[in-house]
Design a protein around this motif. Structure first.
Motif, short mmCIF file in Angstrom:
data_model
loop_
_atom_site.label_atom_id
_atom_site.label_comp_id
_atom_site.label_asym_id
_atom_site.label_seq_id
_atom_site.Cartn_x
_atom_site.Cartn_y
_atom_site.Cartn_z
N GLU A 98 -3.04 10.75 -7.60
CA GLU A 98 -3.38 9.99 -6.45
C GLU A 98 -2.12 9.72 -5.15
O GLU A 98 -0.75 10.08 -6.09
CB GLU A 98 -3.74 8.45 -7.01
CG GLU A 98 -2.60 7.66 -7.73
CD GLU A 98 -3.06 6.39 -7.82
OE1 GLU A 98 -2.32 4.97 -7.04
OE2 GLU A 98 -3.80 5.63 -9.08
N ARG A 99 -1.84 9.99 -4.55
CA ARG A 99 -1.02 10.13 -3.69
C ARG A 99 -1.69 9.05 -2.71
O ARG A 99 -2.67 9.58 -1.60
CB ARG A 99 -0.53 11.67 -3.38
CG ARG A 99 -0.45 12.63 -4.48
CD ARG A 99 0.14 14.24 -3.60
NE ARG A 99 0.80 14.80 -4.86
CZ ARG A 99 0.09 15.58 -5.57
NH1 ARG A 99 -1.25 15.30 -5.90
NH2 ARG A 99 1.13 15.75 -6.78
N PRO A 100 -0.61 8.43 -1.71
CA PRO A 100 0.39 8.00 -2.69
C PRO A 100 0.34 7.34 -3.80
O PRO A 100 -1.11 6.81 -4.22
CB PRO A 100 1.11 6.82 -1.92
CG PRO A 100 -0.47 6.72 -1.27
CD PRO A 100 -0.44 7.71 -0.41
N TRP A 101 1.02 7.30 -4.31
CA TRP A 101 1.02 6.85 -6.29
C TRP A 101 1.31 5.32 -5.86
O TRP A 101 2.19 5.33 -5.05
CB TRP A 101 2.19 7.48 -7.21
CG TRP A 101 2.09 6.88 -8.34
CD1 TRP A 101 0.23 6.23 -9.44
CD2 TRP A 101 3.17 7.12 -9.99
NE1 TRP A 101 0.87 6.07 -10.16
CE2 TRP A 101 1.98 6.26 -10.86
CE3 TRP A 101 4.34 6.91 -9.66
CZ2 TRP A 101 3.12 6.26 -11.70
CZ3 TRP A 101 5.16 7.10 -10.84
CH2 TRP A 101 4.13 6.01 -12.71
N ASN A 102 0.29 4.63 -6.08
CA ASN A 102 0.48 2.90 -6.42
C ASN A 102 0.77 1.46 -6.57
O ASN A 102 0.36 2.28 -7.55
CB ASN A 102 -1.25 2.41 -5.51
CG ASN A 102 -0.91 2.59 -3.76
OD1 ASN A 102 -0.67 2.13 -3.04
ND2 ASN A 102 -2.01 3.74 -4.42
N LEU A 103 2.53 1.80 -6.61
CA LEU A 103 3.19 0.55 -7.67
C LEU A 103 2.91 -0.41 -7.74
O LEU A 103 3.40 -1.01 -6.67
CB LEU A 103 4.18 1.70 -8.07
CG LEU A 103 4.52 2.98 -8.39
CD1 LEU A 103 6.09 3.31 -8.78
CD2 LEU A 103 3.73 3.18 -9.63
#
Length: 277
Positions: A98-103
């Motif tokens: 996934e982009r953006p990577w959700n953190l």
């Protein structure tokens, strides 16, 4: 493009690689309304998540509760191990990248029962140096070259990682001899090739081969069920599902032929490459 040039180009791509992150502050640490917007960061694949603190703290500082900052991250409820490079974490945990990577970022409530303590940049630096020691031991049987590094070389090497400076890193790390490369020699001929050439009256005694040994840390994700598509891959919800091995990989590189990542993995886990009858 020759093999050496391809190798340099691959190294350049690796060093310049980055992952777009969308980082949310955990709701339990939000003390203001409205909630703060997520921070958007382009994180180096070769970097480490705790090193993003100088970018994230100013963004979220106005909404944090009182207390001492101890930054840590999670992805879908899984606390992220801070000593694993960001790019490795991303590749391990995002089967469908996934982009953006959700953190999610936390500044309170450090999960000491899951993660080893992290006291900021110094902890990350010494974890990196310890990895170099492991790499040296894997290749040479000892880590004297790393132990005997000068203070200035240590600082320069670490700053090259912080700043993504490949040229400086290669110059300093070359002193550590973390890759053994032998002289060229004539390898054994390929039996299938030899058979085909014998039929045409030709012979082949083998081409020049350059031997080498490089240290590899391979992470392995244990999956309990079969799936046909990455979209159906189960979510990793515990670090018990991830193991790793530190081993040397022997390289037998023929002239004008690449030694690939597949070749390295096959050498480490040959049971995964057994041809079906």
């Amino acid at each position: 493009m020759d093999v050496e040039a391809m190798g340099r180009e691959a190294q350049k791509y690796a060093w310049e690689g980055a992952i777009p992150l969308q980082i949310h502050l955990h709701e339990s640490e939000v003390t203001t309304l409205p909630h703060p917007s997520p921070a958007l960061v382009l994180a180096p694949r070769m970097g480490y998540l705790p090193l993003l603190l100088p970018l994230l703290k100013p963004h979220f500082s106005s909404t944090l509760p009182p207390g001492v900052d101890t930054i840590w991250f999670e992805y879908k409820g899984l606390p992220l191990k801070w000593h694993i490079p960001t790019g490795v974490l991303f590749d391990l945990l995002c089967a469908e990248q996934e982009r953006p990577w959700n953190l999610t970022v936390h500044f309170r409530g450090y999960p000491g029962n899951i993660l080893t303590p992290c006291e900021g940049e110094d902890s990350v630096k010494w974890s990196f140096i310890n990895s170099l020691k492991e790499a040296a031991y894997i290749v040479n049987g000892n880590c004297k070259n790393v132990m005997n590094m000068s203070q200035s070389d240590q600082v320069e090497l670490w700053h090259s990682v912080l700043n993504g400076n490949m040229e400086t890193y290669q110059r300093v790390s070359s002193k550590l001899k973390l890759e053994k490369v032998g002289d060229q020699y004539v390898g054994k001929p390929n039996s299938n090739l030899l058979k085909s050439r014998t039929n045409t009256g030709e012979t082949d005694t083998g081409g020049p081969v350059k031997t080498g040994r490089i240290p590899v840390r391979l992470y392995v994700w244990s999956v309990s069920k079969d799936f046909d598509d990455l979209e159906d891959a189960p979510q990793i919800d515990s670090w018990d599902q991830i193991s790793y091995m530190n081993r040397p990989v022997e390289i037998h590189r023929e002239e004008d032929k690449c030694f690939t990542l597949r070749d390295a993995v096959k050498a480490l886990l040959p049971e995964l490459f057994v041809e079906k009858p």
